[in-house]
Design an enzyme around this catalytic site. Structure first.
Site, PDB file in Angstrom:
ATOM      1  NE  ARG A   1     -36.222  50.914 -60.664  1.00  0.00           N
ATOM      2  CZ  ARG A   1     -36.117  50.137 -59.467  1.00  0.00           C
ATOM      3  NH1 ARG A   1     -35.863  48.768 -59.253  1.00  0.00           N
ATOM      4  NH2 ARG A   1     -36.455  50.647 -58.280  1.00  0.00           N
TER       5      ARG A   1
ATOM      6  N   PRO B   1     -47.630  34.226 -46.770  1.00  0.00           N
ATOM      7  CG  PRO B   1     -47.393  33.998 -44.484  1.00  0.00           C
ATOM      8  CD  PRO B   1     -46.892  33.684 -45.705  1.00  0.00           C
ATOM      9  CD  GLU B   2     -47.751  37.322 -52.144  1.00  0.00           C
ATOM     10  OE1 GLU B   2     -48.137  38.040 -52.929  1.00  0.00           O
ATOM     11  OE2 GLU B   2     -47.824  35.937 -52.721  1.00  0.00           O
TER      12      GLU B   2
ATOM     13  NE  ARG C   1     -41.014  24.683 -47.377  1.00  0.00           N
ATOM     14  CZ  ARG C   1     -41.982  25.010 -48.568  1.00  0.00           C
ATOM     15  NH1 ARG C   1     -42.075  26.182 -48.625  1.00  0.00           N
ATOM     16  NH2 ARG C   1     -42.457  24.096 -49.162  1.00  0.00           N
TER      17      ARG C   1
ATOM     18  CG  HIS D   1     -43.356  22.194 -37.749  1.00  0.00           C
ATOM     19  ND1 HIS D   1     -42.449  21.571 -37.916  1.00  0.00           N
ATOM     20  CD2 HIS D   1     -44.349  21.295 -38.124  1.00  0.00           C
ATOM     21  CE1 HIS D   1     -42.412  20.248 -38.418  1.00  0.00           C
ATOM     22  NE2 HIS D   1     -43.717  20.115 -38.782  1.00  0.00           N
TER      23      HIS D   1
END
Length: 279
Positions: free
Chosen positions: A155, A2-3, A112, A93
């Site tokens: 940068r 999920p972004e 996880r 889970h």
DNA sequence: AAGAAGTCCTGGGCGC
DNA sequence: TGCGCCCAGGACTTCT
């Protein structure tokens, strides 16, 4: 994973379902997933609180509650937050179940166990380290071409590493970093400061377009992702490079290559995303 | 101080 | 068929 587009989709799918409802209780099966405060206080403070609204900041889902509190949820790679009817048995889970006042409940699960929960006082979001240093929202008006140009100039790091830096831009992960760079036809290895004005302009547009299109497609379901109603997204059908090693580039037909950059997989087209000399 | 490396996690895919 | 190995990766911590 999920972004930003996935968390935004979860936010949109949940807000009409839970806004105005009250948490009547919490079953916490894996106390470890609660980062703050202590599990006992987490449960105690949440119980009886009404959901005022649902928000998002970067990849964090923020459930604003009465009493000036915010339930912050980070799903990391495999986390899910799904609204289900009361009494639905928790899966293997499932780490926490938030019971709602209307016969539904929110199940937080994560194979996880990387995902995290925190209950924070609004205005004191810095209690959770990840939130206080978050960079600009790429779909907000604060993210301008001028801002990107100015920041890139100072940068030296590789452009992909910078796109993944949450303290720079909030919400981009491995999938959308690769997709944006491919759309902008920029090598992921190119030092940020070396991008030409044209490349900066292309990258700016690409970042916004890739994220907006993914939201329109209700997110990318690569492995585990589902929205707040358990529905998969469709943006995986629109991916041009991520997970497509060896398959032909949509632009030139050359096989997509996979490389290692900053410890993670990086998919790119060696033809379209050449590092060309600066003219 | 920026950047790299280590850490947390477990299911799934792979080789043999 | 089954065992062991390694990889996936976001963000925080630690090291250089």
């Amino acid at each position: 994973m999920p972004e930003l587009p996935e968390v935004e989709t979860i936010k949109r799918s949940l807000e009409s379902r839970i806004t105005g409802l009250t948490f009547s209780g919490v079953d916490l099966f894996t106390p470890k997933v609660v980062r703050f405060p202590e599990p006992r206080d987490f449960i105690g403070s949440l119980t009886g609180k009404k959901v005022k609204r649902v928000g998002r900041r970067g990849k964090y889902l923020l459930i604003h509650l009465a009493g000036n509190l915010i339930l912050a949820v980070h799903l990391r790679m495999t986390g899910k937050l799904v609204c289900l009817p009361s009494g639905t048995p928790p899966s293997k889970h499932t780490h926490a179940v938030f019971k709602l006042s209307n016969g539904f409940e929110l199940h937080f699960s994560d194979v996880r166990r990387f995902g995290r929960l925190a209950l924070l006082e609004a205005g004191r979001l810095e209690t959770w380290p990840g939130l206080k240093n978050l960079g600009v929202e790429p779909l907000s008006e604060d993210f301008t071409r001028g801002f990107l140009k100015k920041e890139l100039k100072r940068r030296r790091t590789k452009i992909k590493a910078l796109l993944l830096d949450q303290t720079f831009i909030a919400g981009i992960g491995n999938i959308y970093a690769d997709e944006a760079l491919h759309r902008a036809r920029i090598s992921p290895e190119k030092p940020a400061a070396s991008l030409t004005p044209r490349e900066v302009a292309r990258l700016y547009r690409a970042v916004r377009e890739v994220l907006e299109e993914a939201i329109a497609n209700r997110g990318t379901t690569f492995r585990d992702y589902v929205d707040g109603m358990g529905e998969s997204g469709t943006n995986q059908e629109s991916l041009k490079v991520y997970g497509r090693e060896g398959k032909p580039c949509s632009g030139c037909g050359y096989p997509i290559r996979r490389a290692r950059l900053g410890g993670r997989s990086t998919y790119f087209c060696p033809e379209c995303q050449k590092s060309r000399p600066i003219l």
